[in-house]
Design a protein around this motif. Structure first.
Motif, PDB file in Angstrom:
ATOM      1  N   THR A   8       0.847  -1.185   0.000  1.00  0.00           N
ATOM      2  CA  THR A   8       0.000   0.000   0.000  1.00  0.00           C
ATOM      3  C   THR A   8       0.883   1.236   0.000  1.00  0.00           C
ATOM      4  O   THR A   8       1.950   1.260   0.619  1.00  0.00           O
ATOM      5  CB  THR A   8      -0.922   0.047   1.230  1.00  0.00           C
ATOM      6  N   CYS A   9       0.429   2.265  -0.683  1.00  0.00           N
ATOM      7  CA  CYS A   9       1.173   3.510  -0.768  1.00  0.00           C
ATOM      8  C   CYS A   9       1.229   4.164   0.613  1.00  0.00           C
ATOM      9  O   CYS A   9       0.206   4.318   1.281  1.00  0.00           O
ATOM     10  CB  CYS A   9       0.495   4.438  -1.768  1.00  0.00           C
ATOM     11  N   ALA A  10       2.425   4.540   1.051  1.00  0.00           N
ATOM     12  CA  ALA A  10       2.594   5.119   2.376  1.00  0.00           C
ATOM     13  C   ALA A  10       1.969   6.502   2.478  1.00  0.00           C
ATOM     14  O   ALA A  10       1.726   6.997   3.574  1.00  0.00           O
ATOM     15  CB  ALA A  10       4.085   5.209   2.708  1.00  0.00           C
ATOM     16  N   THR A  11       1.695   7.127   1.355  1.00  0.00           N
ATOM     17  CA  THR A  11       1.157   8.478   1.386  1.00  0.00           C
ATOM     18  C   THR A  11      -0.357   8.502   1.243  1.00  0.00           C
ATOM     19  O   THR A  11      -1.051   9.079   2.067  1.00  0.00           O
ATOM     20  CB  THR A  11       1.790   9.321   0.264  1.00  0.00           C
ATOM     21  N   CYS A  12      -0.901   7.837   0.214  1.00  0.00           N
ATOM     22  CA  CYS A  12      -2.339   7.925  -0.022  1.00  0.00           C
ATOM     23  C   CYS A  12      -3.079   6.670   0.428  1.00  0.00           C
ATOM     24  O   CYS A  12      -4.299   6.647   0.480  1.00  0.00           O
ATOM     25  CB  CYS A  12      -2.622   8.209  -1.500  1.00  0.00           C
ATOM     26  N   GLY A  13      -2.343   5.591   0.768  1.00  0.00           N
ATOM     27  CA  GLY A  13      -2.977   4.393   1.283  1.00  0.00           C
ATOM     28  C   GLY A  13      -3.566   3.486   0.218  1.00  0.00           C
ATOM     29  O   GLY A  13      -4.137   2.446   0.534  1.00  0.00           O
ATOM     30  N   ARG A  14      -3.435   3.888  -1.035  1.00  0.00           N
ATOM     31  CA  ARG A  14      -3.945   3.075  -2.121  1.00  0.00           C
ATOM     32  C   ARG A  14      -3.178   1.755  -2.195  1.00  0.00           C
ATOM     33  O   ARG A  14      -1.977   1.720  -1.980  1.00  0.00           O
ATOM     34  CB  ARG A  14      -3.757   3.833  -3.435  1.00  0.00           C
ATOM     35  N   VAL A  15      -3.875   0.673  -2.507  1.00  0.00           N
ATOM     36  CA  VAL A  15      -3.189  -0.612  -2.717  1.00  0.00           C
ATOM     37  C   VAL A  15      -2.493  -0.569  -4.068  1.00  0.00           C
ATOM     38  O   VAL A  15      -3.097  -0.205  -5.070  1.00  0.00           O
ATOM     39  CB  VAL A  15      -4.184  -1.784  -2.668  1.00  0.00           C
ATOM     40  N   ILE A  79       5.742   4.127  -2.279  1.00  0.00           N
ATOM     41  CA  ILE A  79       4.662   5.014  -2.687  1.00  0.00           C
ATOM     42  C   ILE A  79       4.294   4.725  -4.136  1.00  0.00           C
ATOM     43  O   ILE A  79       5.102   4.183  -4.897  1.00  0.00           O
ATOM     44  CB  ILE A  79       5.031   6.510  -2.521  1.00  0.00           C
ATOM     45  N   CYS A  80       3.079   5.096  -4.493  1.00  0.00           N
ATOM     46  CA  CYS A  80       2.623   4.875  -5.854  1.00  0.00           C
ATOM     47  C   CYS A  80       3.183   5.969  -6.767  1.00  0.00           C
ATOM     48  O   CYS A  80       3.731   6.957  -6.300  1.00  0.00           O
ATOM     49  CB  CYS A  80       1.090   4.865  -5.908  1.00  0.00           C
ATOM     50  N   SER A  81       3.027   5.770  -8.058  1.00  0.00           N
ATOM     51  CA  SER A  81       3.639   6.695  -9.010  1.00  0.00           C
ATOM     52  C   SER A  81       3.031   8.091  -8.912  1.00  0.00           C
ATOM     53  O   SER A  81       3.704   9.086  -9.131  1.00  0.00           O
ATOM     54  CB  SER A  81       3.527   6.156 -10.433  1.00  0.00           C
ATOM     55  N   GLU A  82       1.743   8.168  -8.554  1.00  0.00           N
ATOM     56  CA  GLU A  82       1.114   9.479  -8.437  1.00  0.00           C
ATOM     57  C   GLU A  82       1.701  10.270  -7.270  1.00  0.00           C
ATOM     58  O   GLU A  82       1.977  11.455  -7.370  1.00  0.00           O
ATOM     59  CB  GLU A  82      -0.392   9.340  -8.257  1.00  0.00           C
ATOM     60  N   CYS A  83       1.907   9.572  -6.132  1.00  0.00           N
ATOM     61  CA  CYS A  83       2.463  10.247  -4.971  1.00  0.00           C
ATOM     62  C   CYS A  83       3.933  10.593  -5.200  1.00  0.00           C
ATOM     63  O   CYS A  83       4.442  11.556  -4.645  1.00  0.00           O
ATOM     64  CB  CYS A  83       2.304   9.386  -3.724  1.00  0.00           C
ATOM     65  N   ARG A  84       4.611   9.804  -6.012  1.00  0.00           N
ATOM     66  CA  ARG A  84       5.993  10.132  -6.359  1.00  0.00           C
ATOM     67  C   ARG A  84       6.051  11.500  -7.042  1.00  0.00           C
ATOM     68  O   ARG A  84       6.901  12.323  -6.722  1.00  0.00           O
ATOM     69  CB  ARG A  84       6.549   9.061  -7.291  1.00  0.00           C
TER      70      ARG A  84
HETATM   71 ZN   LIG Z   1      -0.018   7.125  -3.364  1.00  0.00          ZN
END
Ligand SMILES: [Zn+2]
Length: 101
Positions: A8-15, A79-84
């Motif tokens: 899960t993304c550490a920033t937005c929590g998305r899987v 983190i996911c690519s969006e949060c990056r």
């Molecule tokens: Zn994210």
């Protein structure tokens, strides 16, 4: 281990899907101070010096966890690519106007 666990993304929590690109990060924030007050009587005691630093960094907060976090805060994960993209914008505001060539 039986296989890759869901991240899960550490920033937005998305899987983060197993096939998706993700980004590993580790961030360390350490409180520093270049000028120490020479009137401090530290007697070569690093614990006292650290306590004094914590007191100075604290200024009002009574939460010991928060006081500690102001001296040393560390976090790592993925983190996911969006949060990056968001994180890079946040950390690059000073050079945001210099275009890469
Ligand atoms: Zn994210």
């Amino acid at each position: 281990m039986t296989g890759p666990r869901a991240k899960t993304c550490a920033t937005c929590g998305r899987v983060i899907a197993a096939h998706a690109v993700y980004y590993r990060f580790s961030l360390v924030l350490e409180g520093e101070q270049d000028l120490l007050d020479p009137s401090d009587d530290l007697e070569g005691n690093p614990a006292e010096a650290l306590e004094a630093l914590i007191r100075r960094l604290d200024e009002g907060s009574a939460d010991p966890g928060e006081m500690e976090a102001q001296v040393h805060w560390e976090r790592s994960g993925v983190i996911c690519s969006e949060c990056r993209a968001v994180a890079m914008r946040m950390l690059n505001t000073a050079t945001a106007d210099s275009e890469p060539h």
